[in-house]
Design a protein around this motif. Structure first.
Motif, PDB file in Angstrom:
ATOM      1  N   CYS A 169       0.776  -1.174  -0.020  1.00  0.00           N
ATOM      2  CA  CYS A 169       0.159   0.011  -0.122  1.00  0.00           C
ATOM      3  C   CYS A 169       0.865   1.238  -0.031  1.00  0.00           C
ATOM      4  N   GLY A 170       2.300   1.064   0.365  1.00  0.00           N
ATOM      5  CA  GLY A 170       2.888   2.238   0.291  1.00  0.00           C
ATOM      6  C   GLY A 170       2.884   3.082   1.541  1.00  0.00           C
ATOM      7  N   GLN A 171       1.941   3.092   2.407  1.00  0.00           N
ATOM      8  CA  GLN A 171       1.959   3.843   3.768  1.00  0.00           C
ATOM      9  C   GLN A 171       0.959   3.030   4.610  1.00  0.00           C
ATOM     10  N   LEU A 172       1.245   3.620   5.917  1.00  0.00           N
ATOM     11  CA  LEU A 172       0.352   3.063   6.912  1.00  0.00           C
ATOM     12  C   LEU A 172       0.049   4.181   7.811  1.00  0.00           C
ATOM     13  N   ASP A 173      -1.335   4.421   7.867  1.00  0.00           N
ATOM     14  CA  ASP A 173      -1.840   5.577   8.499  1.00  0.00           C
ATOM     15  C   ASP A 173      -2.584   5.249   9.963  1.00  0.00           C
ATOM     16  N   ILE A 174      -3.042   4.034   9.916  1.00  0.00           N
ATOM     17  CA  ILE A 174      -3.976   3.566  11.133  1.00  0.00           C
ATOM     18  C   ILE A 174      -3.611   2.129  11.448  1.00  0.00           C
ATOM     19  N   LEU A 175      -3.188   1.666  12.727  1.00  0.00           N
ATOM     20  CA  LEU A 175      -3.120   0.416  13.115  1.00  0.00           C
ATOM     21  C   LEU A 175      -4.115   0.231  14.267  1.00  0.00           C
ATOM     22  N   HIS A 176      -5.182  -1.014  13.922  1.00  0.00           N
ATOM     23  CA  HIS A 176      -5.772  -1.283  15.047  1.00  0.00           C
ATOM     24  C   HIS A 176      -5.168  -2.453  15.612  1.00  0.00           C
ATOM     25  N   ALA A 177      -4.752  -2.506  16.656  1.00  0.00           N
ATOM     26  CA  ALA A 177      -3.992  -3.948  17.156  1.00  0.00           C
ATOM     27  C   ALA A 177      -4.891  -4.565  18.000  1.00  0.00           C
ATOM     28  N   LEU A 225       7.382   3.121  13.399  1.00  0.00           N
ATOM     29  CA  LEU A 225       8.579   3.723  12.581  1.00  0.00           C
ATOM     30  C   LEU A 225       8.141   4.420  11.079  1.00  0.00           C
ATOM     31  N   PRO A 226       7.537   3.860  10.451  1.00  0.00           N
ATOM     32  CA  PRO A 226       6.780   4.539   9.289  1.00  0.00           C
ATOM     33  C   PRO A 226       5.957   5.783   9.700  1.00  0.00           C
ATOM     34  N   MET A 227       5.315   5.697  10.552  1.00  0.00           N
ATOM     35  CA  MET A 227       4.119   6.866  10.908  1.00  0.00           C
ATOM     36  C   MET A 227       5.206   7.864  11.323  1.00  0.00           C
ATOM     37  N   ILE A 228       6.197   7.613  12.210  1.00  0.00           N
ATOM     38  CA  ILE A 228       7.066   8.882  12.681  1.00  0.00           C
ATOM     39  C   ILE A 228       7.681   9.551  11.514  1.00  0.00           C
ATOM     40  N   GLY A 261      -0.075   9.559  12.395  1.00  0.00           N
ATOM     41  CA  GLY A 261      -0.438   8.273  12.307  1.00  0.00           C
ATOM     42  C   GLY A 261      -1.478   8.222  13.288  1.00  0.00           C
ATOM     43  N   ASP A 262      -2.174   7.195  13.503  1.00  0.00           N
ATOM     44  CA  ASP A 262      -3.064   6.678  14.874  1.00  0.00           C
ATOM     45  C   ASP A 262      -2.919   5.170  14.926  1.00  0.00           C
ATOM     46  N   VAL A 263      -2.514   4.786  16.146  1.00  0.00           N
ATOM     47  CA  VAL A 263      -2.551   3.644  16.717  1.00  0.00           C
ATOM     48  C   VAL A 263      -3.863   3.422  17.941  1.00  0.00           C
ATOM     49  N   ILE A 264      -4.569   2.299  17.637  1.00  0.00           N
ATOM     50  CA  ILE A 264      -5.674   2.064  18.656  1.00  0.00           C
ATOM     51  C   ILE A 264      -5.465   0.634  18.873  1.00  0.00           C
ATOM     52  N   VAL A 265      -5.385   0.413  20.231  1.00  0.00           N
ATOM     53  CA  VAL A 265      -5.130  -1.070  20.693  1.00  0.00           C
ATOM     54  C   VAL A 265      -6.413  -1.597  21.465  1.00  0.00           C
ATOM     55  N   THR A 266      -7.203  -2.717  21.175  1.00  0.00           N
ATOM     56  CA  THR A 266      -8.323  -3.259  21.794  1.00  0.00           C
ATOM     57  C   THR A 266      -7.791  -3.749  23.187  1.00  0.00           C
ATOM     58  N   SER A 267      -8.165  -2.892  24.421  1.00  0.00           N
ATOM     59  CA  SER A 267      -7.793  -3.416  25.615  1.00  0.00           C
ATOM     60  C   SER A 267      -9.126  -4.071  26.248  1.00  0.00           C
ATOM     61  N   SER A 268      -9.505  -3.898  27.458  1.00  0.00           N
ATOM     62  CA  SER A 268     -10.686  -4.390  28.014  1.00  0.00           C
ATOM     63  C   SER A 268     -11.089  -3.611  29.248  1.00  0.00           C
TER      64      SER A 268
END
Length: 242
Positions: free
Chosen positions: A79-87, A125-128, A133-140
């Motif tokens: 895709c050439g880029q990464l804007d959002i990670l939903h872990a 790393l690519p977001m910096i 960039g946005d990172v969202i982690v599924t917690s609880s």
């Protein structure tokens, strides 16, 4: 009309079902291209066919350390880029600690904690480099309350909640946002491992969330103005708090 996530590339782990699938569907509706990472090849193919060309399957076993290292590089190559990670990928071990299988404990800690940390690190790393960039982690909800029937699972989520909040403080200066979503019990396959009496009680009282409700909150977090970080949303069925 420009959609709020138009032109963005998102990666969702554990995307073939539950919260991951609902999050994927919400981001697709908002205009993103979404890479669905999951080990279930048989589920991914028909899902992506149904979801359309902006849904890209990526079959991967994140518990395989070598494969896990290729996750973000595969997304960038495609895709050439990464804007959002939903872990989102995770597993569950409930019940009394003395009854838990040590191998199951190891697997859960690896997937719920180590894999999340490695995936987030790789995405940062690519977001910096891009300054966004946005990172969202599924917690609880278990990350915020010492749930007596799931000490192993709750411990993994307490650990990852600390990881999210400390990492957020490290990377906000680069224009990145890191947050977590902490739902109460959600109607997903993980509930199959709940103690039978707790599951029956939750169903009878209407104390379960639908994955689509969690996805709506995730989309809210992603679409706030860049100067605003939603660092953690705790959400639960009202009856669960009684």
């Amino acid at each position: 009309m420009t959609l709020p996530l138009q032109g963005q590339i998102a990666l969702v782990t554990g995307a073939a079902s539950g919260i991951g699938l609902a999050s994927t569907e919400a981001m697709l509706r908002a205009g993103a291209t979404v890479v669905l990472a999951d080990r279930d090849a048989r589920a991914l193919a028909p899902l992506c066919e149904r979801l359309g060309p902006a849904a890209l399957p990526l079959v991967i076993d994140l518990l395989d350390a070598a494969a896990c290292e290729t996750l973000v590089p595969q997304v960038l190559a495609r895709c050439g880029q990464l804007d959002i990670l939903h872990a989102n990928a995770g597993t569950y071990v409930g019940g009394d600690l003395v009854d838990a299988d040590p191998a199951a404990i190891d697997r859960m800690i690896q997937l719920n904690v180590s894999v999340v940390m490695k995936n987030v690190r790789a995405a940062l790393l690519p977001m910096i480099e891009r300054g966004r960039g946005d990172v969202i982690v599924t917690s609880s909800l278990a990350a915020h309350y010492p749930t007596p029937w799931e000490p192993v699972y709750a411990a993994s989520k307490w650990a990852i909640d600390c990881f999210v909040q400390t990492t957020r403080r490290q990377v906000f200066k680069h224009g990145l946002r890191v947050g977590s979503i902490s739902p109460g019990p959600v109607i997903t396959a993980l509930l199959a491992d709940w103690p039978a009496d707790k599951l029956a009680e939750a169903r009878a009282s209407g104390s379960l969330l639908d994955p689509s409700e969690v996805a709506e909150v995730i989309l809210f977090m992603l679409t706030r103005p860049r100067g605003m970080t939603i660092r953690d949303v705790v959400m639960m069925p009202t009856n669960f708090d009684l």
